[in-house]
Design a protein around this motif. Structure first.
Motif, PDB file in Angstrom:
ATOM      1  N   SER A 196      43.053  48.184  46.279  1.00  0.00           N
ATOM      2  CA  SER A 196      43.274  48.097  47.721  1.00  0.00           C
ATOM      3  C   SER A 196      43.436  46.645  48.159  1.00  0.00           C
ATOM      4  O   SER A 196      42.877  45.722  47.546  1.00  0.00           O
ATOM      5  CB  SER A 196      42.117  48.740  48.493  1.00  0.00           C
ATOM      6  OG  SER A 196      40.975  47.911  48.454  1.00  0.00           O
ATOM      7  N   LEU A 226      44.202  54.853  43.890  1.00  0.00           N
ATOM      8  CA  LEU A 226      45.286  55.836  43.965  1.00  0.00           C
ATOM      9  C   LEU A 226      44.690  57.184  44.340  1.00  0.00           C
ATOM     10  O   LEU A 226      43.650  57.582  43.811  1.00  0.00           O
ATOM     11  CB  LEU A 226      46.005  55.980  42.624  1.00  0.00           C
ATOM     12  CG  LEU A 226      47.159  55.072  42.310  1.00  0.00           C
ATOM     13  CD1 LEU A 226      47.764  55.437  40.962  1.00  0.00           C
ATOM     14  CD2 LEU A 226      48.216  55.078  43.383  1.00  0.00           C
ATOM     15  N   HIS A 258      55.655  49.872  37.245  1.00  0.00           N
ATOM     16  CA  HIS A 258      54.652  49.614  38.294  1.00  0.00           C
ATOM     17  C   HIS A 258      53.926  48.297  38.026  1.00  0.00           C
ATOM     18  O   HIS A 258      53.662  47.522  38.946  1.00  0.00           O
ATOM     19  CB  HIS A 258      53.650  50.772  38.364  1.00  0.00           C
ATOM     20  CG  HIS A 258      52.484  50.476  39.257  1.00  0.00           C
ATOM     21  ND1 HIS A 258      52.575  50.467  40.630  1.00  0.00           N
ATOM     22  CD2 HIS A 258      51.198  50.138  38.961  1.00  0.00           C
ATOM     23  CE1 HIS A 258      51.396  50.149  41.147  1.00  0.00           C
ATOM     24  NE2 HIS A 258      50.551  49.945  40.154  1.00  0.00           N
ATOM     25  N   PHE A 263      53.380  44.965  40.384  1.00  0.00           N
ATOM     26  CA  PHE A 263      52.044  44.553  40.815  1.00  0.00           C
ATOM     27  C   PHE A 263      51.759  43.084  40.503  1.00  0.00           C
ATOM     28  O   PHE A 263      51.190  42.370  41.312  1.00  0.00           O
ATOM     29  CB  PHE A 263      50.975  45.440  40.173  1.00  0.00           C
ATOM     30  CG  PHE A 263      49.569  45.047  40.541  1.00  0.00           C
ATOM     31  CD1 PHE A 263      49.045  45.380  41.778  1.00  0.00           C
ATOM     32  CD2 PHE A 263      48.784  44.316  39.664  1.00  0.00           C
ATOM     33  CE1 PHE A 263      47.757  45.008  42.145  1.00  0.00           C
ATOM     34  CE2 PHE A 263      47.492  43.934  40.009  1.00  0.00           C
ATOM     35  CZ  PHE A 263      46.984  44.286  41.253  1.00  0.00           C
ATOM     36  N   CYS A 289      40.795  49.444  36.485  1.00  0.00           N
ATOM     37  CA  CYS A 289      41.522  48.253  36.916  1.00  0.00           C
ATOM     38  C   CYS A 289      40.534  47.199  37.402  1.00  0.00           C
ATOM     39  O   CYS A 289      39.388  47.499  37.725  1.00  0.00           O
ATOM     40  CB  CYS A 289      42.546  48.575  37.992  1.00  0.00           C
ATOM     41  SG  CYS A 289      41.881  49.380  39.464  1.00  0.00           S
ATOM     42  N   GLU A 335      45.887  51.358  41.440  1.00  0.00           N
ATOM     43  CA  GLU A 335      46.160  50.554  42.623  1.00  0.00           C
ATOM     44  C   GLU A 335      44.844  49.934  43.074  1.00  0.00           C
ATOM     45  O   GLU A 335      43.814  50.603  43.093  1.00  0.00           O
ATOM     46  CB  GLU A 335      46.743  51.422  43.736  1.00  0.00           C
ATOM     47  CG  GLU A 335      47.184  50.633  44.943  1.00  0.00           C
ATOM     48  CD  GLU A 335      47.895  51.511  45.968  1.00  0.00           C
ATOM     49  OE1 GLU A 335      47.582  51.350  47.166  1.00  0.00           O
ATOM     50  OE2 GLU A 335      48.721  52.350  45.572  1.00  0.00           O
ATOM     51  N   ASN A 367      39.997  52.079  41.345  1.00  0.00           N
ATOM     52  CA  ASN A 367      41.374  52.574  41.326  1.00  0.00           C
ATOM     53  C   ASN A 367      41.521  53.467  42.550  1.00  0.00           C
ATOM     54  O   ASN A 367      41.004  54.569  42.599  1.00  0.00           O
ATOM     55  CB  ASN A 367      41.650  53.354  40.042  1.00  0.00           C
ATOM     56  CG  ASN A 367      43.093  53.805  39.931  1.00  0.00           C
ATOM     57  OD1 ASN A 367      43.840  53.804  40.905  1.00  0.00           O
ATOM     58  ND2 ASN A 367      43.471  54.218  38.733  1.00  0.00           N
ATOM     59  N   ARG A 426      45.767  59.012  38.986  1.00  0.00           N
ATOM     60  CA  ARG A 426      44.980  57.923  38.394  1.00  0.00           C
ATOM     61  C   ARG A 426      44.983  57.957  36.869  1.00  0.00           C
ATOM     62  O   ARG A 426      44.568  56.998  36.239  1.00  0.00           O
ATOM     63  CB  ARG A 426      43.554  57.949  38.919  1.00  0.00           C
ATOM     64  CG  ARG A 426      43.464  57.403  40.339  1.00  0.00           C
ATOM     65  CD  ARG A 426      42.065  57.390  40.819  1.00  0.00           C
ATOM     66  NE  ARG A 426      41.750  58.737  41.253  1.00  0.00           N
ATOM     67  CZ  ARG A 426      40.766  59.047  42.054  1.00  0.00           C
ATOM     68  NH1 ARG A 426      39.960  58.110  42.489  1.00  0.00           N
ATOM     69  NH2 ARG A 426      40.562  60.284  42.424  1.00  0.00           N
TER      70      ARG A 426
END
Length: 143
Positions: free
Chosen positions: A64, A53, A99, A103, A24, A62, A51, A57
């Motif tokens: 932060s 998570l 998701h 986001f 990501c 995700e 990432n 993953r």
């Protein structure tokens, strides 16, 4: 969306490196709105992110809040803003998941690179509508 070739290559390299987990990152650039209200995000910088998570993953990502804030501050210092994000999908199509819808911010571009059995399958870009949902947009890779 318009993205420099080297930024596009960085995304691909990160996606391969982080297999079998999703990668990501964030896009810094400018939002170009034409006289009809059509949005094109012009990417100037790519910021690979971690990432964060704890579990899952392979099927999600995700970024932060702290990392997002750091990238946002750095982008502003360069005269840009965060105009989108990117991530990979492992063994699933390059279309936004539920998701992903949660986001992405309205007006942001989301680039998705999908892999099937460890090989790149497709790359797509999606613009989050102000009214919700996405529409697919053209990816223009420039020198």
């Amino acid at each position: 969306m318009k993205i420099p070739r080297r930024a596009f290559e960085i995304i691909q390299e990160q996606a391969f490196r982080e297999l079998p987990q999703e990668c990501c990152g964030l896009f810094a650039g400018i939002k170009n709105v034409d006289h009809r209200g059509n949005v094109e995000n012009i990417i100037h910088e790519v910021a690979p992110c971690r990432n964060c998570l704890y579990h899952g993953r392979e099927n999600g990502f995700e970024i932060s809040h702290q990392e997002y804030s750091d990238v946002e501050r750095e982008a502003k210092g360069l005269g840009f803003s965060i105009v989108g994000s990117y991530h990979s999908h492992i063994n699933s199509p390059a279309v936004p998941s539920l998701h992903d819808v949660d986001f992405a911010k309205p007006g942001h571009t989301m680039l998705i690179i999908s892999f099937s059995e460890g090989r790149p399958k497709e790359v797509t870009a999606w613009l989050r509508r102000e009214s919700g949902g996405f529409h697919q947009e053209q990816i223009r890779v420039v020198e």
